[in-house]
Design a protein around this motif. Structure first.
Motif, PDB file in Angstrom:
ATOM      1  N   THR A  31       0.837  -1.124  -0.201  1.00 28.03           N
ATOM      2  CA  THR A  31      -0.154  -0.105  -0.031  1.00 28.03           C
ATOM      3  C   THR A  31       1.404   1.354  -0.066  1.00 28.03           C
ATOM      4  O   THR A  31       2.523   1.165   0.587  1.00 28.03           O
ATOM      5  CB  THR A  31      -0.520  -0.218   0.814  1.00 28.03           C
ATOM      6  OG1 THR A  31      -1.881   1.487   1.084  1.00 28.03           O
ATOM      7  CG2 THR A  31       0.043   0.095   2.622  1.00 28.03           C
ATOM      8  N   LYS A  82       5.781  -1.222  10.308  1.00 23.47           N
ATOM      9  CA  LYS A  82       4.864  -0.736  10.646  1.00 23.47           C
ATOM     10  C   LYS A  82       5.173   0.799  11.352  1.00 23.47           C
ATOM     11  O   LYS A  82       5.410   0.626  13.072  1.00 23.47           O
ATOM     12  CB  LYS A  82       3.134  -0.842  11.012  1.00 23.47           C
ATOM     13  CG  LYS A  82       2.426  -0.401  10.733  1.00 23.47           C
ATOM     14  CD  LYS A  82       1.128  -1.441  11.414  1.00 23.47           C
ATOM     15  CE  LYS A  82       0.011   0.007  11.178  1.00 23.47           C
ATOM     16  NZ  LYS A  82      -1.015  -1.512  11.585  1.00 23.47           N
ATOM     17  N   LYS A 139       4.853   8.021   7.862  1.00 18.59           N
ATOM     18  CA  LYS A 139       4.667   6.532   8.155  1.00 18.59           C
ATOM     19  C   LYS A 139       4.739   5.864   7.977  1.00 18.59           C
ATOM     20  O   LYS A 139       3.905   5.439   6.521  1.00 18.59           O
ATOM     21  CB  LYS A 139       4.103   6.396  10.456  1.00 18.59           C
ATOM     22  CG  LYS A 139       4.689   7.880  11.071  1.00 18.59           C
ATOM     23  CD  LYS A 139       3.515   7.978  12.424  1.00 18.59           C
ATOM     24  CE  LYS A 139       3.811   8.933  13.467  1.00 18.59           C
ATOM     25  NZ  LYS A 139       5.908   9.034  13.446  1.00 18.59           N
ATOM     26  N   ALA A 185       1.948   4.572   1.374  1.00 23.45           N
ATOM     27  CA  ALA A 185       2.614   5.744   2.322  1.00 23.45           C
ATOM     28  C   ALA A 185       2.140   7.368   1.883  1.00 23.45           C
ATOM     29  O   ALA A 185       2.518   7.548   1.049  1.00 23.45           O
ATOM     30  CB  ALA A 185       3.645   5.833   2.593  1.00 23.45           C
ATOM     31  N   PRO A 208       2.935   1.935   6.648  1.00 22.93           N
ATOM     32  CA  PRO A 208       1.778   2.031   6.468  1.00 22.93           C
ATOM     33  C   PRO A 208       1.869   0.384   7.148  1.00 22.93           C
ATOM     34  O   PRO A 208       0.288  -0.287   7.573  1.00 22.93           O
ATOM     35  CB  PRO A 208       0.641   1.790   5.486  1.00 22.93           C
ATOM     36  CG  PRO A 208       2.016   2.129   4.436  1.00 22.93           C
ATOM     37  CD  PRO A 208       3.020   2.697   5.145  1.00 22.93           C
TER      38      PRO A 208
END
Length: 388
Positions: free
Chosen positions: A72, A95, A183, A74, A185
């Protein structure tokens, strides 16, 4: 004189008719001999028996698309300018780990303004509280009216609300300040970097792609006859053309160590939809691949060969018996030595034998060698091979 001439003409005509008759007889005789020779001609061929044997098919796949369930973007949660990157491309991250530090000059100013608003609200609340307490003491001595007491109480409650609102505004700006740190994910690696240091981004802008390729999946649509032998947890082996494994989708180090010719990758059957207990013509199968060896990326690979790791008993004939690329016709030999063209339904093969679903029974003799020039109804001399 005329009589002699007439006799001569009759003899000439008779001889001509005899010559024509003789030629016709010779021609008929030759044709009969040729036909007899053709009828008695036997082509030498090789044959084999249709037999049931342990079978582990190999299926050639035009393309297989591998995907990762853990991949995914960020994204930036607030507006700002990228100040610096805290990690490198292809670096492993956890994470919640900081990837990027951003700056937004207006947020510290808004926090300072909110702090000032809180101080004013606290002062007003202190004043309202003192007034409310004083009115309460006066009311206890019957030295003030109920209306003034209630007015002081309302002002005190309004001051409390104003303080809470100012504090909430400050907390909101503090959260936005925290959002300036983008941050990770999920656990994985930094696969792609979309924005570089110095770039101005808005809230919702993708900053980097983070993914974990240690576990990949792919799906195949199989006919019911190909899927009916499968079981959940079953293992298959995938072979790739060497050049196909060197393609890069994310510029990672995945696949760079794959130089072994004929290498196979193991996949495990995770799902069959619909379930085998339900009738269906086509079933979707989902397979999982342990990719911790870092050989594959989630992308499309072509020229993949799938070999089943578990065999089953099936009616098969040598693959050489198929007379066309469609694999739906064979020559069957009868007891008189005559071949017959027959349509069959065939399935997968293992590069040596092919599974037969319909059109043949165990013990049927099929032609497997010298197929060129054969025709339906032709007599042949067949040498039948053994099952080995």
């Amino acid at each position: 004189m005329k009589k002699i001439y007439g006799v001569a003409m009759v003899l000439i005509i008779f001889m001509a008719l005899a010559i024509v008759a003789w030629g016709a007889w010779l021609n008929y005789s030759d044709e009969n001999q040729i036909a007899n020779r053709m009828d008695n001609r036997r082509v030498e061929v090789t044959a084999a028996k249709a037999a049931r044997r342990e079978f582990a098919p190999t299926i050639s796949l035009d393309a297989v698309r591998f995907v990762s369930d853990n991949m995914t973007d960020a994204v930036a949660l607030t507006d700002g300018r990228i100040l610096s990157w805290q990690v490198e491309k292809n670096e492993k991250v956890s994470k919640g780990q900081n990837l990027v530090e951003m700056v937004n000059e207006s947020i510290p100013l808004k926090i300072q303004q909110a702090e000032s608003a809180i101080s004013r609200a606290e002062a007003m609340m202190t004043q309202a509280r003192n007034s409310y307490q004083r009115q309460g003491r006066l009311k206890a001595r019957r030295a003030t009216s109920q209306e003034k007491y209630e007015e002081a109480e309302a002002q005190y409650m309004a001051a409390q609300g104003a303080l809470r609102e100012a504090q909430a505004q400050r907390d909101q700006y503090l959260v936005q300040q925290g959002w300036l740190s983008v941050k990770a994910p999920l656990d994985g690696e930094v696969l792609l970097i979309y924005q570089q240091a110095g770039a101005q981004v808005q809230a919702g802008t993708p900053i980097a792609l983070v993914g974990d390729f240690s576990q990949l999946t792919f799906s195949l649509n199989l006919s019911d006859r190909d899927a009916r032998h499968l079981q959940l947890g079953q293992t298959i082996y995938l072979a790739f053309a060497e050049r196909k494994l060197t393609g890069k989708a994310y510029d990672t180090d995945y696949g760079v160590g794959n130089k072994e010719r004929g290498m196979e990758i193991k996949a495990v059957l995770r799902e069959i939809v619909p379930d085998l207990s339900e009738p269906a013509d086509i079933r979707r199968t989902v397979w999982a691949v342990d990719n911790r060896a870092r050989l594959l990326e989630p992308m499309l690979y072509t020229g993949v060969t799938m070999r089943t790791g578990q065999s089953y008993e099936a009616l098969t004939v040598p693959l050489a018996a198929m007379i066309d690329k469609a694999h739906d016709k064979v020559f069957v030999l009868d007891a008189e030595g005559i071949i017959h063209l027959r349509t069959v339904k065939a399935g997968a093969d293992d590069k040596k034998y092919i599974e037969i679903y319909d059109g043949l029974v165990e013990g049927d003799t099929v032609i497997v060698g010298n197929l060129e020039g054969l025709e339906d109804g032709m007599k042949v001399d067949a040498e039948v091979e053994g099952d080995n």
